[in-house]
Design a protein around this motif. Structure first.
Motif, PDB file in Angstrom:
ATOM      1  N   LEU A 105      39.988  51.587  35.302  1.00  0.00           N
ATOM      2  CA  LEU A 105      40.046  53.655  34.297  1.00  0.00           C
ATOM      3  C   LEU A 105      40.963  53.751  35.160  1.00  0.00           C
ATOM      4  CD1 LEU A 105      37.810  54.743  32.497  1.00  0.00           C
ATOM      5  CD2 LEU A 105      36.534  56.039  34.102  1.00  0.00           C
ATOM      6  N   ARG A 106      41.116  54.034  36.299  1.00  0.00           N
ATOM      7  CA  ARG A 106      41.875  55.032  37.534  1.00  0.00           C
ATOM      8  C   ARG A 106      43.313  54.145  37.986  1.00  0.00           C
ATOM      9  NH1 ARG A 106      40.146  59.011  39.372  1.00  0.00           N
ATOM     10  NH2 ARG A 106      40.846  59.160  40.818  1.00  0.00           N
ATOM     11  N   ASN A 107      43.267  52.796  37.104  1.00  0.00           N
ATOM     12  CA  ASN A 107      44.048  52.295  37.565  1.00  0.00           C
ATOM     13  C   ASN A 107      45.512  51.737  36.744  1.00  0.00           C
ATOM     14  OD1 ASN A 107      45.653  49.625  38.593  1.00  0.00           O
ATOM     15  ND2 ASN A 107      44.584  49.284  40.420  1.00  0.00           N
ATOM     16  N   LYS A 108      46.283  52.100  36.558  1.00  0.00           N
ATOM     17  CA  LYS A 108      47.500  51.918  34.932  1.00  0.00           C
ATOM     18  C   LYS A 108      47.968  50.681  35.084  1.00  0.00           C
ATOM     19  CE  LYS A 108      49.206  56.947  35.333  1.00  0.00           C
ATOM     20  NZ  LYS A 108      49.918  58.113  35.735  1.00  0.00           N
ATOM     21  N   ASP A 109      48.505  49.527  36.368  1.00  0.00           N
ATOM     22  CA  ASP A 109      48.774  48.863  36.266  1.00  0.00           C
ATOM     23  C   ASP A 109      47.738  47.649  35.625  1.00  0.00           C
ATOM     24  OD1 ASP A 109      51.044  49.332  37.843  1.00  0.00           O
ATOM     25  OD2 ASP A 109      49.996  49.150  40.145  1.00  0.00           O
ATOM     26  N   VAL A 110      46.484  48.000  35.744  1.00  0.00           N
ATOM     27  CA  VAL A 110      46.052  46.849  35.188  1.00  0.00           C
ATOM     28  C   VAL A 110      45.458  47.560  33.533  1.00  0.00           C
ATOM     29  CG1 VAL A 110      43.060  46.391  35.670  1.00  0.00           C
ATOM     30  CG2 VAL A 110      44.193  46.515  37.575  1.00  0.00           C
ATOM     31  N   GLN A 111      45.181  48.525  33.578  1.00  0.00           N
ATOM     32  CA  GLN A 111      45.706  49.114  32.146  1.00  0.00           C
ATOM     33  C   GLN A 111      46.748  48.496  31.520  1.00  0.00           C
ATOM     34  OE1 GLN A 111      45.362  52.950  32.269  1.00  0.00           O
ATOM     35  NE2 GLN A 111      42.968  53.318  32.983  1.00  0.00           N
ATOM     36  N   ARG A 112      48.030  48.997  32.037  1.00  0.00           N
ATOM     37  CA  ARG A 112      48.810  47.568  31.529  1.00  0.00           C
ATOM     38  C   ARG A 112      48.851  47.012  31.289  1.00  0.00           C
ATOM     39  NH1 ARG A 112      52.330  49.453  35.189  1.00  0.00           N
ATOM     40  NH2 ARG A 112      52.526  51.538  34.354  1.00  0.00           N
ATOM     41  N   MET A 142      45.007  42.466  47.205  1.00  0.00           N
ATOM     42  CA  MET A 142      44.427  43.067  46.524  1.00  0.00           C
ATOM     43  C   MET A 142      43.400  42.878  45.280  1.00  0.00           C
ATOM     44  SD  MET A 142      44.234  47.943  44.524  1.00  0.00           S
ATOM     45  CE  MET A 142      43.433  48.417  43.799  1.00  0.00           C
ATOM     46  N   TYR A 143      44.409  42.646  44.424  1.00  0.00           N
ATOM     47  CA  TYR A 143      44.153  41.872  42.352  1.00  0.00           C
ATOM     48  C   TYR A 143      43.446  40.323  42.869  1.00  0.00           C
ATOM     49  CZ  TYR A 143      46.240  46.668  41.015  1.00  0.00           C
ATOM     50  OH  TYR A 143      46.264  47.653  41.237  1.00  0.00           O
ATOM     51  N   PHE A 144      43.695  39.855  43.777  1.00  0.00           N
ATOM     52  CA  PHE A 144      43.344  37.973  43.729  1.00  0.00           C
ATOM     53  C   PHE A 144      41.563  38.468  44.408  1.00  0.00           C
ATOM     54  CE2 PHE A 144      42.225  35.487  47.258  1.00  0.00           C
ATOM     55  CZ  PHE A 144      42.729  34.145  45.938  1.00  0.00           C
ATOM     56  N   ALA A 192      44.512  39.414  32.526  1.00  0.00           N
ATOM     57  CA  ALA A 192      45.179  40.076  33.365  1.00  0.00           C
ATOM     58  C   ALA A 192      46.337  40.069  35.122  1.00  0.00           C
ATOM     59  CB  ALA A 192      45.065  41.791  33.350  1.00  0.00           C
ATOM     60  N   VAL A 193      45.547  39.871  35.787  1.00  0.00           N
ATOM     61  CA  VAL A 193      45.554  39.841  37.182  1.00  0.00           C
ATOM     62  C   VAL A 193      46.380  38.727  37.476  1.00  0.00           C
ATOM     63  CG1 VAL A 193      45.079  39.068  39.625  1.00  0.00           C
ATOM     64  CG2 VAL A 193      43.699  41.018  38.402  1.00  0.00           C
ATOM     65  N   ARG A 194      46.152  36.723  36.137  1.00  0.00           N
ATOM     66  CA  ARG A 194      46.541  36.072  36.824  1.00  0.00           C
ATOM     67  C   ARG A 194      48.430  36.215  35.675  1.00  0.00           C
ATOM     68  NH1 ARG A 194      44.551  31.710  38.426  1.00  0.00           N
ATOM     69  NH2 ARG A 194      46.073  30.158  37.100  1.00  0.00           N
ATOM     70  N   THR A 195      48.357  36.996  34.854  1.00  0.00           N
ATOM     71  CA  THR A 195      49.399  36.870  34.177  1.00  0.00           C
ATOM     72  C   THR A 195      50.387  37.649  34.131  1.00  0.00           C
ATOM     73  OG1 THR A 195      48.382  37.867  32.406  1.00  0.00           O
ATOM     74  CG2 THR A 195      48.469  35.220  32.407  1.00  0.00           C
TER      75      THR A 195
END
Length: 290
Positions: free
Chosen positions: A268-275, A37-39, A26-29
């Protein structure tokens, strides 16, 4: 019980690998997740996969078959990589707290300070420190003589259980474990606490975006609490609190359960990661009308 345990730990291990791989993908794509933060988060997921893969597959084999043997070299390798990954994660969690501190307390300088080169250097520092300290630990363990018994009262080759089998003087090993464990746990943890003290002080002063700023920190705080709490219980507690059953229970928690929970906690609390994760699962998952 062995059948039940095998199925339980197999499901947890598969959940760990799939959950963390999904987070890394998810982070890479997703281009919206291409910042520091996501790195750091994707590197933490990679560490969790390696960390649990050092222990759980061998444990599953031991549960499934009657012969539960491991060679001396295999045992030392398991100790080395287990220490390597755990010590690297200690440093990485401190750098992740520093990243949140820069993002919230000095947001105008965030892109300058936390650029790609700085992030790569921090990751490399984490791995190098973990490699050096674990190499020192394993060197002194390798110098010991093991005369028997040859049965490790644990489900993997953990340092305290291995030292109990030595017929050499282990006072130096105990000193290294105490000093190294205390330094590696307390120094990063102190830096994390200082960072979050300043972060919360900054959040109190802002009027807008307070919830968003806090939500980006709470997941990391939960992971830090679980990781450092179990590690401190194992390595810097008083000897009179040590019991074999408690050691095994806590070891199951930080080697099996925690790596499984980390991707859940961070998403759980991160909408960007969920998306981003929903986009990986399939286009139908991204359609809010379905």
């Amino acid at each position: 019980m062995q059948v039940i345990l095998f199925q339980l730990f197999l499901v947890l291990y598969m959940s760990t690998v799939l959950g963390n791989l999904l987070l890394i993908a998810a982070v890479r794509t997703d281009h919206r997740l291409h910042h520091s933060m996501y790195f750091f988060l994707s590197n933490l997921s990679f560490l969790d996969i390696c960390y649990t893969s050092i222990i759980v597959p061998k444990m599953l084999v031991n549960i499934a078959i009657s012969s539960k043997n491991i060679s001396f070299a295999g045992c030392l390798l398991q100790v080395y990589f287990y220490l390597f990954m755990g010590e690297t994660e200690c440093i990485l969690l401190a750098f992740m707290a520093f990243d949140r501190y820069i993002a919230i307390c000095t947001p105008l300088h965030y892109n300058v300070i936390m650029n790609t080169v700085s992030c790569v250097r921090m990751i490399c520092i984490s791995w190098v420190i973990g490699c050096i300290i674990s190499s020192i630990d394993i060197y002194f363990i390798y110098q010991l003589r093991f005369c028997g018994p040859v049965t490790i009262d644990h489900f993997f080759c953990e340092t305290p259980s291995l030292l109990q089998l030595s017929c050499s003087d282990i006072s130096v090993n105990n000193i290294i474990k105490l000093v190294g464990g205390t330094s590696l746990l307390c120094i990063p943890l102190t830096l994390i606490l200082i960072s979050y003290f300043k972060i919360f002080a900054a959040i109190v002063r802002i009027h807008s975006g307070r919830y968003k700023a806090f939500s980006t920190c709470i997941s990391h705080l939960v992971v830090v609490t679980i990781f450092y709490g179990t590690a401190m219980f194992m390595y810097i507690r008083p000897k009179h609190l040590a019991t074999e059953d408690a050691d095994k229970l806590v070891a199951v928690f930080y080697t099996v359960i925690t790596p499984t929970l980390n991707p859940v906690i961070y998403s759980l609390r991160n909408k960007d990661v969920q998306r981003a994760m929903r986009r990986l699962v399939g286009p139908t998952a991204c359609n809010p009308n379905r």
